[in-house]
Enzyme design. Structure first.
Site, PDB file in Angstrom:
ATOM      1  N   LYS A  14      34.948  40.490  40.278  1.00 22.28           N
ATOM      2  CA  LYS A  14      35.812  41.636  40.554  1.00 22.28           C
ATOM      3  C   LYS A  14      35.485  42.809  39.611  1.00 22.28           C
ATOM      4  O   LYS A  14      34.778  42.621  38.608  1.00 22.28           O
ATOM      5  CB  LYS A  14      37.275  41.182  40.401  1.00 22.28           C
ATOM      6  N   TYR A  54      41.286  39.237  52.732  1.00 22.66           N
ATOM      7  CA  TYR A  54      42.452  38.431  52.372  1.00 22.66           C
ATOM      8  C   TYR A  54      43.268  37.979  53.583  1.00 22.66           C
ATOM      9  O   TYR A  54      44.103  37.092  53.451  1.00 22.66           O
ATOM     10  CB  TYR A  54      43.324  39.166  51.354  1.00 22.66           C
ATOM     11  N   ASN A 156      41.829  38.818  37.052  1.00 30.04           N
ATOM     12  CA  ASN A 156      41.339  37.481  36.715  1.00 30.04           C
ATOM     13  C   ASN A 156      39.836  37.307  36.960  1.00 30.04           C
ATOM     14  O   ASN A 156      39.357  36.206  37.190  1.00 30.04           O
ATOM     15  CB  ASN A 156      42.166  36.416  37.445  1.00 30.04           C
ATOM     16  N   HIS A 159      36.861  36.222  42.303  1.00 32.20           N
ATOM     17  CA  HIS A 159      37.407  35.576  43.492  1.00 32.20           C
ATOM     18  C   HIS A 159      36.516  34.380  43.800  1.00 32.20           C
ATOM     19  O   HIS A 159      35.297  34.478  43.694  1.00 32.20           O
ATOM     20  CB  HIS A 159      37.393  36.515  44.700  1.00 32.20           C
ATOM     21  N   GLU A 170      34.846  33.512  54.975  1.00 27.71           N
ATOM     22  CA  GLU A 170      34.576  34.610  54.049  1.00 27.71           C
ATOM     23  C   GLU A 170      33.089  34.967  53.960  1.00 27.71           C
ATOM     24  O   GLU A 170      32.745  36.147  53.842  1.00 27.71           O
ATOM     25  CB  GLU A 170      35.080  34.242  52.645  1.00 27.71           C
TER      26      GLU A 170
HETATM   27  P1  ADP Z   1      43.167  32.929  43.930  1.00 30.75           P
HETATM   28  O1  ADP Z   1      42.315  34.156  43.688  1.00 30.75           O
HETATM   29  O2  ADP Z   1      43.315  32.111  42.670  1.00 30.75           O
HETATM   30  O3  ADP Z   1      42.716  32.114  45.110  1.00 30.75           O
HETATM   31  P2  ADP Z   1      45.354  33.947  45.630  1.00 30.75           P
HETATM   32  O4  ADP Z   1      44.447  33.729  46.791  1.00 30.75           O
HETATM   33  O5  ADP Z   1      46.728  33.362  45.679  1.00 30.75           O
HETATM   34  O6  ADP Z   1      44.670  33.466  44.254  1.00 30.75           O
HETATM   35  O7  ADP Z   1      45.562  35.517  45.385  1.00 30.75           O
HETATM   36  C1  ADP Z   1      44.483  36.424  45.495  1.00 30.75           C
HETATM   37  C2  ADP Z   1      44.481  37.371  44.312  1.00 30.75           C
HETATM   38  O8  ADP Z   1      45.663  38.184  44.339  1.00 30.75           O
HETATM   39  C3  ADP Z   1      44.521  36.714  42.935  1.00 30.75           C
HETATM   40  O9  ADP Z   1      43.246  36.313  42.474  1.00 30.75           O
HETATM   41  C4  ADP Z   1      45.130  37.786  42.084  1.00 30.75           C
HETATM   42  O10 ADP Z   1      44.168  38.772  41.691  1.00 30.75           O
HETATM   43  C5  ADP Z   1      46.131  38.434  43.028  1.00 30.75           C
HETATM   44  N1  ADP Z   1      47.472  37.841  42.934  1.00 30.75           N
HETATM   45  C6  ADP Z   1      47.915  36.709  43.556  1.00 30.75           C
HETATM   46  N2  ADP Z   1      49.202  36.454  43.298  1.00 30.75           N
HETATM   47  C7  ADP Z   1      49.626  37.462  42.494  1.00 30.75           C
HETATM   48  C8  ADP Z   1      50.899  37.804  41.866  1.00 30.75           C
HETATM   49  N3  ADP Z   1      51.985  37.042  42.026  1.00 30.75           N
HETATM   50  N4  ADP Z   1      50.942  38.918  41.111  1.00 30.75           N
HETATM   51  C9  ADP Z   1      49.865  39.696  40.946  1.00 30.75           C
HETATM   52  N5  ADP Z   1      48.657  39.452  41.504  1.00 30.75           N
HETATM   53  C10 ADP Z   1      48.539  38.357  42.266  1.00 30.75           C
HETATM   54 MG    MG Z   2      42.736  32.600  47.179  1.00 33.07          MG
END
Ligand code: ADP
Ligand code: MG
Length: 193
Positions: A14, A54, A156, A159, A170
């Site tokens: 990212k 997404y 974080n 992805h 994807e």
């Molecule tokens: P992951 O990336 O671990 O698979 P998700 O698919 O649930 O997580 O969410 C996609 C992305 O959205 C996350 O990597 C994060 O950057 C953001 N995100 C998810 N949930 C939250 C939240 N509650 N608050 C802020 N950002 C979030």
């Molecule tokens: Mg995810």
């Protein structure tokens, strides 16, 4: 059915991963476990491309909304709304802002259990609680408390596809067939033969 060693997963470094100069460090971890790079490119994604990414899974809006609401309640906090789709709507707007803020590096990795292995090395969504030794646990310190206070997406670094099905949807969203390399890596001899 493809052989398990042919499993593929999508990783996107990212914009914060690029700005923190962690591209090499992140790719190194996926390479060192024995996964094979089969595609890679740098681009600035559009908001439409991120929204589509997404929402490839029609269930994502509901599941993510429910997960987020539960997260608030588990911490004894009140969610901004009880409607999962509304919660996801807010998240998605924040995600589009985050993911289009600058260039990203997208790649496809191949190998046995590629999806699970990459998720294991990547760590949980929230860096504050992701395990030590994972990318999200070792290189960044963000938390839901911070992102709620600042009205933004959690930073974080990467992805990673969450399941084999997610990866299947994807990969073609980010790469054309011609961009996916078919080649033999010398390490396959030691890993699989
Ligand atoms: P992951 O990336 O671990 O698979 P998700 O698919 O649930 O997580 O969410 C996609 C992305 O959205 C996350 O990597 C994060 O950057 C953001 N995100 C998810 N949930 C939250 C939240 N509650 N608050 C802020 N950002 C979030
Ligand atoms: Mg995810």
């Amino acid at each position: 059915m493809p052989h398990p060693k042919e499993e593929r997963t999508l990783v996107i470094i990212k914009p914060d991963g690029i700005q923190r100069s962690l591209v090499g460090e992140i790719i190194k971890r996926y390479e060192q476990i024995g996964l094979k790079l089969v595609a890679m490119k740098m681009l600035v994604p559009t908001a439409e491309h991120i929204e589509k990414h997404y929402t490839l899974d029609p269930e994502w809006r509901r599941i993510t909304g429910e997960k987020t609401i539960k997260g608030y309640k588990d911490k004894g906090l009140t969610p901004p709304t009880e409607d999962p789709l509304e919660v996801t709507g807010i998240l998605l707007e924040r995600l589009k802002k985050y993911m289009t803020a600058g260039p990203v590096v997208a790649m496809v990795l191949e190998g046995a259990h590629a999806v699970k292995i990459v998720r294991k090395l990547t760590g949980g969504t929230e860096p504050l609680t992701s395990d030590v030794g994972t990318i999200r646990g070792d290189y960044v310190l963000d938390s839901y408390q911070m992102t709620d206070a600042d009205g933004r997406s959690i930073r974080n670094l990467v992805h990673a596809s969450g399941s084999v099905d997610e990866a299947r949807q994807e990969i073609p969203h980010w790469f054309s067939k011609g961009e996916l390399m078919e080649y033999r890596h010398i390490a396959e001899e030691i890993l699989y033969n």
